[in-house]
Enzyme design. Structure first.
Site, PDB file in Angstrom:
ATOM      1  N   ARG A   1     -14.156 -32.258  15.028  1.00  0.00           N
ATOM      2  CA  ARG A   1     -15.528 -32.145  15.351  1.00  0.00           C
ATOM      3  C   ARG A   1     -16.440 -32.586  14.245  1.00  0.00           C
ATOM      4  O   ARG A   1     -16.261 -32.699  12.939  1.00  0.00           O
ATOM      5  CB  ARG A   1     -15.877 -30.396  15.227  1.00  0.00           C
ATOM      6  CG  ARG A   1     -15.887 -29.912  16.473  1.00  0.00           C
ATOM      7  CD  ARG A   1     -15.681 -28.548  16.455  1.00  0.00           C
ATOM      8  NE  ARG A   1     -17.119 -27.734  16.179  1.00  0.00           N
ATOM      9  CZ  ARG A   1     -17.778 -27.386  17.130  1.00  0.00           C
ATOM     10  NH1 ARG A   1     -17.388 -27.366  18.229  1.00  0.00           N
ATOM     11  NH2 ARG A   1     -18.973 -26.553  16.639  1.00  0.00           N
TER      12      ARG A   1
ATOM     13  N   THR B   1     -23.154 -33.167  14.630  1.00  0.00           N
ATOM     14  CA  THR B   1     -23.468 -33.305  16.258  1.00  0.00           C
ATOM     15  C   THR B   1     -22.617 -31.972  16.957  1.00  0.00           C
ATOM     16  O   THR B   1     -22.752 -31.695  17.886  1.00  0.00           O
ATOM     17  CB  THR B   1     -23.157 -34.479  16.718  1.00  0.00           C
ATOM     18  OG1 THR B   1     -21.577 -34.641  16.534  1.00  0.00           O
ATOM     19  CG2 THR B   1     -24.040 -35.559  16.153  1.00  0.00           C
TER      20      THR B   1
ATOM     21  N   ASP C   1      -5.008 -17.753  15.787  1.00  0.00           N
ATOM     22  CA  ASP C   1      -4.911 -19.262  15.592  1.00  0.00           C
ATOM     23  C   ASP C   1      -3.486 -19.750  15.757  1.00  0.00           C
ATOM     24  O   ASP C   1      -2.588 -19.432  15.177  1.00  0.00           O
ATOM     25  CB  ASP C   1      -5.338 -19.562  14.088  1.00  0.00           C
ATOM     26  CG  ASP C   1      -5.396 -21.210  13.815  1.00  0.00           C
ATOM     27  OD1 ASP C   1      -6.425 -21.664  13.582  1.00  0.00           O
ATOM     28  OD2 ASP C   1      -4.294 -21.756  14.087  1.00  0.00           O
TER      29      ASP C   1
ATOM     30  N   ASP D   1      -1.517 -21.441  12.992  1.00  0.00           N
ATOM     31  CA  ASP D   1      -1.242 -20.588  11.893  1.00  0.00           C
ATOM     32  C   ASP D   1       0.124 -19.730  12.393  1.00  0.00           C
ATOM     33  O   ASP D   1       1.042 -19.523  11.741  1.00  0.00           O
ATOM     34  CB  ASP D   1      -2.294 -19.631  11.657  1.00  0.00           C
ATOM     35  CG  ASP D   1      -3.469 -20.279  10.907  1.00  0.00           C
ATOM     36  OD1 ASP D   1      -3.306 -21.426  10.375  1.00  0.00           O
ATOM     37  OD2 ASP D   1      -4.410 -19.732  10.596  1.00  0.00           O
TER      38      ASP D   1
HETATM   39  N1  URA Z   1      -7.535 -22.050  18.742  1.00  0.00           N
HETATM   40  C1  URA Z   1      -6.647 -21.305  18.569  1.00  0.00           C
HETATM   41  O1  URA Z   1      -5.872 -21.468  18.012  1.00  0.00           O
HETATM   42  N2  URA Z   1      -6.926 -19.926  18.961  1.00  0.00           N
HETATM   43  C2  URA Z   1      -8.146 -19.603  19.485  1.00  0.00           C
HETATM   44  O2  URA Z   1      -8.196 -18.593  20.018  1.00  0.00           O
HETATM   45  C3  URA Z   1      -8.883 -20.708  19.863  1.00  0.00           C
HETATM   46  C4  URA Z   1      -8.703 -21.802  19.603  1.00  0.00           C
END
Ligand code: URA
Length: 205
Positions: free
Chosen positions: A102, A106, A197, A200
């Site tokens: 990203r 922007t 995530d 993770d």
């Molecule tokens: N990416 C992730 O790993 N988890 C989310 O909830 C959103 C994007």
């Protein structure tokens, strides 16, 4: 088009993926199993032709896949975890990678890495486990189309309605195959209830 995997085993796997106490090794195995189910479901309309074979008892006719090159395009980083299950069932798959980041000013995702096999005339599956805002997936699909791919399918483990809408708005020709459609995004653009995530959870970071 949105297609949600409806199968008791898929629900079972997703619930364990969501569980915060699920350890990375189990998480990886479950994510792989669910991706395999998604790969099978997203390829349910592959073309076949008739073939006659001899069983040990008699001759019979069945159907076999017509050779049609398949490409899986993984969105870095988490999409890489969804490649192997496709290779397990379709050994001749070619694999491409798109890395997106990203722009802090922007907020638009741009491609910083792109390695794609020939795409013209191939069945293409773009894989990314979490379809949140849909920005990265929409951008990756744009990159695929710019490189000669047409009507790729997007395969995700969990999707938010916002992400599905973003794909429909930018790429109405793309069908989206998901393990489950969740409720919404939170203020930090995480999917709710989601699983946190994905990267993770996968690597224990
Ligand atoms: N990416 C992730 O790993 N988890 C989310 O909830 C959103 C994007």
């Amino acid at each position: 088009m949105l297609r949600v995997l409806e199968h008791p085993l898929a629900s079972h796997i997703i619930t364990h993926l969501r569980d915060r106490t699920t350890k990375p090794a189990t998480f990886r195995a479950l994510a792989s199993q669910l991706t395999l189910m998604l790969a099978i479901d997203a390829t349910r309309d592959l073309a076949t032709e008739e073939k006659t074979v001899e069983t040990p008892l008699e001759s019979t006719s069945g159907r076999v896949l017509i050779h049609q090159p398949i490409v899986v395009v993984a969105i870095l980083r988490s999409g890489v975890s969804m490649v192997q299950p496709f290779l397990d069932v379709f050994p001749d798959v070619s694999v491409g990678y798109v890395g997106l980041e990203r722009d802090h000013v922007t907020a638009v995702a741009r491609s910083y890495y792109c390695k794609l096999p020939p795409l013209e005339g191939r069945r293409i599956f773009v894989v990314d486990p979490m379809l949140a805002t849909g920005g990265s997936a929409a951008q990756a699909i744009t990159v695929v189309k710019q490189n000669g791919g047409s009507a790729p399918r997007l395969v995700c483990i969990i999707a938010a309605p916002e992400g599905v809408a973003e794909i429909a708005r930018n790429h109405p020709d793309v069908s989206v195959h998901v393990g489950v459609l969740d409720r919404a995004l939170n203020a930090r653009k995480y999917i709710l209830p989601g699983l946190g995530d994905f990267g993770d959870r996968l690597y224990g970071t």
